[in-house]
Design a protein around this motif. Structure first.
Motif: not given
Length: 150
Positions: A1-7, A86-102
């Protein structure tokens, strides 16, 4: 799923020249805790930073600074992480976790702001996916019962 679909496409923005007091009022008026600081570039609103209600409290109010004289450019987080829609949701989650952003702004391929995604948005998405996965077992059992009756 693309992150744009859930934002969320309802993003409240301000310019870097907005005072902290104006930013707080904008947050209150729109019932949000985050503003995306944008700059217009070639007709697009391009994210430059992010300001949260916590920034206002910790950086300005707790230090006794005047929110009427401080600009959001002075307190915004400028190391801004964005995700392309168009980025994958799980790729985005991983980057958010790594950077510590909500929360992160979502941009199109040209860098224009299209939305914002928060940890809460991702929780809603994941809980829906888990619920639908749980329904697989129920449906499978129902189909099996119907098939045995024949």
């Amino acid at each position: 799923m693309q992150i744009g679909h859930i934002c969320s496409n309802n993003v409240i923005t301000c310019s870097s020249n907005t005072t902290v007091l104006e930013a707080a009022q904008l947050m209150r008026r729109n019932h949000v805790g985050t503003l995306i600081v944008v700059e217009e570039v070639n007709g697009m609103m391009v994210p430059q930073g992010i300001v949260t209600d916590r920034d206002i409290v910790v950086v300005v109010l707790a230090e006794g600074l005047d929110p009427k004289s401080i600009k959001v450019i002075d307190i915004m987080k400028v190391e801004l992480m964005t995700a392309v829609e168009t980025e994958d949701v799980f790729e985005t989650v991983e980057r958010m976790r790594f950077k510590g952003v909500r929360r992160i702004p979502i941009v199109d391929k040209m860098g224009g702001l299209v939305g914002i995604v928060s940890v809460d948005d991702i929780w809603k998405f994941l809980s829906k996916e888990i619920s639908e996965l749980a329904d697989v077992t129920t449906r499978q059992q129902t189909r099996e019962k119907v098939a045995r009756r024949r």
